[in-house]
Design a protein around this motif. Structure first.
Motif, short mmCIF file in Angstrom:
data_model
loop_
_atom_site.label_atom_id
_atom_site.label_comp_id
_atom_site.label_asym_id
_atom_site.label_seq_id
_atom_site.Cartn_x
_atom_site.Cartn_y
_atom_site.Cartn_z
N ARG A 1 0.85 -1.19 0.00
CA ARG A 1 0.00 0.00 0.00
C ARG A 1 0.88 1.24 0.00
O ARG A 1 2.08 1.18 0.26
CB ARG A 1 -0.89 0.01 1.24
N LEU A 2 0.27 2.37 -0.25
CA LEU A 2 0.96 3.65 -0.25
C LEU A 2 1.15 4.09 1.19
O LEU A 2 0.20 4.32 1.91
CB LEU A 2 0.09 4.65 -1.00
N GLY A 3 2.38 4.21 1.65
CA GLY A 3 2.66 4.59 3.03
C GLY A 3 3.12 6.03 3.16
O GLY A 3 2.89 6.68 4.16
N HIS A 4 3.80 6.52 2.13
CA HIS A 4 4.28 7.90 2.11
C HIS A 4 4.47 8.33 0.67
O HIS A 4 4.60 7.50 -0.23
CB HIS A 4 5.59 8.04 2.89
N ILE A 5 4.46 9.63 0.46
CA ILE A 5 4.74 10.19 -0.87
C ILE A 5 5.69 11.36 -0.69
O ILE A 5 5.87 11.88 0.41
CB ILE A 5 3.45 10.65 -1.59
N ASP A 6 6.32 11.77 -1.77
CA ASP A 6 7.19 12.94 -1.76
C ASP A 6 6.44 14.11 -2.37
O ASP A 6 5.78 13.98 -3.39
CB ASP A 6 8.48 12.68 -2.55
N CYS A 7 6.57 15.27 -1.72
CA CYS A 7 5.93 16.47 -2.23
C CYS A 7 6.59 16.87 -3.55
O CYS A 7 7.80 16.91 -3.66
CB CYS A 7 6.09 17.61 -1.21
N PRO A 8 5.80 17.14 -4.59
CA PRO A 8 6.39 17.50 -5.88
C PRO A 8 7.05 18.87 -5.87
O PRO A 8 7.90 19.16 -6.72
CB PRO A 8 5.21 17.49 -6.84
N GLN A 9 6.73 19.72 -4.92
CA GLN A 9 7.27 21.07 -4.88
C GLN A 9 8.56 21.16 -4.05
O GLN A 9 9.55 21.73 -4.50
CB GLN A 9 6.24 22.04 -4.33
N CYS A 10 8.56 20.57 -2.84
CA CYS A 10 9.72 20.75 -1.95
C CYS A 10 10.43 19.44 -1.63
O CYS A 10 11.38 19.42 -0.86
CB CYS A 10 9.30 21.43 -0.67
N SER A 11 10.01 18.32 -2.18
CA SER A 11 10.59 16.98 -1.98
C SER A 11 10.54 16.51 -0.54
O SER A 11 11.30 15.64 -0.13
CB SER A 11 12.03 16.93 -2.49
N CYS A 12 9.64 17.06 0.27
CA CYS A 12 9.45 16.63 1.65
C CYS A 12 8.63 15.34 1.65
O CYS A 12 7.75 15.16 0.82
CB CYS A 12 8.72 17.73 2.42
N THR A 13 8.94 14.43 2.56
CA THR A 13 8.19 13.17 2.65
C THR A 13 6.91 13.40 3.45
O THR A 13 6.95 13.92 4.55
CB THR A 13 9.05 12.09 3.32
N ILE A 14 5.78 13.01 2.86
CA ILE A 14 4.49 13.13 3.52
C ILE A 14 4.05 11.72 3.92
O ILE A 14 3.84 10.87 3.08
CB ILE A 14 3.45 13.76 2.57
#
Length: 114
Positions: free
Chosen positions: A99-112
């Motif tokens: 499953r999707l556990g985290h993603i990276d923000c496309p603007q600042c590359s922060c892990t969400i």
């Protein structure tokens, strides 16, 4: 996945409290269904929590830059890219079930963390 865990534990906690209050007071009309509900929720609760969560959450906000990411899009789970738009709580890799556990923000590359 924190959203799903919160929904699962809140429903399980409510059922446990209903059972815990009904047993000492000898209210069998509440104690039986509450106990049966706990057993059923234990096995099927994750499925229903995903559905409930997908109805509640409409977007994700990045903690770093404040960018709002829509919850429904084509997600990439591991090496698999989905062929259609799905809610992030319902996205699943068909090969290994991840499953999707985290993603990276496309603007600042922060892990969400989801």
């Amino acid at each position: 996945m924190r959203t799903i865990r919160r929904i699962w534990w809140s429903v399980m906690g409510a059922l446990f409290v209903a059972w815990f209050v009904a047993v000492p007071n000898r209210v069998e009309i509440v104690a039986g269904p509450a106990f049966a509900g706990m057993i059923i929720w234990f096995f099927l609760g994750t499925f229903f929590s995903r559905i409930i969560g997908s109805m509640i959450v409409s977007s994700i906000r990045c903690q770093g830059c404040g960018l709002e990411i829509p919850a429904v899009t084509r997600w990439r789970v591991g090496s698999f890219t989905d062929h259609r738009d799905r809610h992030f709580l319902l996205a699943k890799n068909p090969v290994d079930g991840a499953r999707l556990g985290h993603i990276d923000c496309p603007q600042c590359s922060c892990t969400i963390i989801l």
